[in-house]
Write an enzyme that holds these catalytic residues in place. Sequence first.
Site, PDB file in Angstrom:
ATOM      1  N   ASP A  11       0.595  -1.216  -0.261  1.00 31.07           N
ATOM      2  CA  ASP A  11       0.564   0.313  -0.188  1.00 31.07           C
ATOM      3  C   ASP A  11       0.887   1.321  -0.061  1.00 31.07           C
ATOM      4  O   ASP A  11       1.584   1.318   1.034  1.00 31.07           O
ATOM      5  CB  ASP A  11      -0.873  -0.317   1.438  1.00 31.07           C
ATOM      6  CG  ASP A  11      -1.651   0.870   1.195  1.00 31.07           C
ATOM      7  OD1 ASP A  11      -2.250   1.381   0.286  1.00 31.07           O
ATOM      8  OD2 ASP A  11      -2.534   0.827   2.517  1.00 31.07           O
ATOM      9  N   GLY A  53      -7.070   8.292   7.072  1.00 36.93           N
ATOM     10  CA  GLY A  53      -7.438   8.540   8.556  1.00 36.93           C
ATOM     11  C   GLY A  53      -9.511   8.378   8.772  1.00 36.93           C
ATOM     12  O   GLY A  53      -9.737   7.814   8.531  1.00 36.93           O
ATOM     13  N   HIS A  71      -9.006   4.585  -1.722  1.00 34.29           N
ATOM     14  CA  HIS A  71      -8.316   4.396  -0.901  1.00 34.29           C
ATOM     15  C   HIS A  71      -9.284   5.039   0.614  1.00 34.29           C
ATOM     16  O   HIS A  71     -10.062   5.630  -0.048  1.00 34.29           O
ATOM     17  CB  HIS A  71      -7.290   4.761  -1.224  1.00 34.29           C
ATOM     18  CG  HIS A  71      -5.917   4.362  -1.180  1.00 34.29           C
ATOM     19  ND1 HIS A  71      -4.834   4.029  -0.971  1.00 34.29           N
ATOM     20  CD2 HIS A  71      -6.326   3.940  -3.040  1.00 34.29           C
ATOM     21  CE1 HIS A  71      -3.969   3.131  -1.406  1.00 34.29           C
ATOM     22  NE2 HIS A  71      -4.623   3.348  -2.843  1.00 34.29           N
TER      23      HIS A  71
HETATM   24 ZN   LIG Z   1      -4.546   4.642   0.997  1.00 35.35          ZN
END
Ligand SMILES: [Zn+2]
Length: 330
Positions: free
Chosen positions: A94, A191, A232
């Site tokens: 990643d 996050g 993502h």
């Molecule tokens: Zn990412």
Amino acid sequence: MVNYKDLGLVNTREMFKRAVAGGYAIPAFNFNTMEQMQAIVMAAVETKSPVIMQVSKGARNYANGTILRNLAKGAVEYAKELGCEHPEIVLHLDHGDSFELCKECIDNGFSSVMIDGSSLPYEENIALAKKVVEYAHQFDVTVEAELGVLAGVEDEVSSAESHYTKPEEVIDFSTRTGCDSLAISIGTSHGAHKFTPEQCTLVNGVLVPPPLAFDILHEIEKKLPGFPIVLHGSSSVPMEEVNTINKYGGHLEAAIGIPEEQLREASKSAVCKINIDSDSRLAMTAAIRKHLAEHPGDFDPRQYLKPARENMKKMYIHKIVNVLGSNGKL
Ligand SMILES: [Zn+2]
């Protein structure tokens, strides 16, 4: 040199082709501990789902690349032991940030890598991705590249603001780099604090973030029919886990994620890989905090890691079945 095929792993090519055609997405779960790996494998086997186990640069720094590769090898054997004859497990890097890091992973058993040049000028992003693709394809390793910038913080990846992917660039970018999949920016972010409360609207006492830019996604799909798209920063940050953490001594303020209905909708499109990391961290921490608060005398890590593993497994199964739709697709 360790080739991923010798470890029983697979690359993403066939998996993505089926997912795009079938209107579902493959879960990409980040891991850096044995308990996360076990929970991912148990969930994938129980739901008969292909799965991408992904490792960030931070995870490699934390757990050591060799150990993580052997955990992935162990994951394949463990899946078989749990009764899955032909598991489809990808070991993916990643946010690889350099050719050298991608090469190191390709040389050490990874079946897929991401080269993230999204913060570079357009031409430099292309040149870097192309170099990685040329190396990776010699070993049948698949490559994810990124166009557009996501906001948020994830390990060493951080950006103050997002820039949506420009649909007019995707054909040129994917053709010239030769990448196998494309991570795009349409409003997700890294996050557990994806949005500020000010960016959200209050609906029935719940803060609802701005919707994903489906118009951009659809434009990209039109330009690249059938091409695998990656999202993502797609944790949903379940309030249940945040509340448990805060109830048992934690202090998480204004943690807001992507509503699952939107991810479900995205899964039905060319989006065929959805990255989920924060939700696993939250599930693990919530279970550990609860256990230790209720059993203050416990000090054997197995006593609190077992409920943590169970809680992560439950979350992974929920994502596979109710959000991504990859269950039964082995
Ligand atoms: Zn990412």
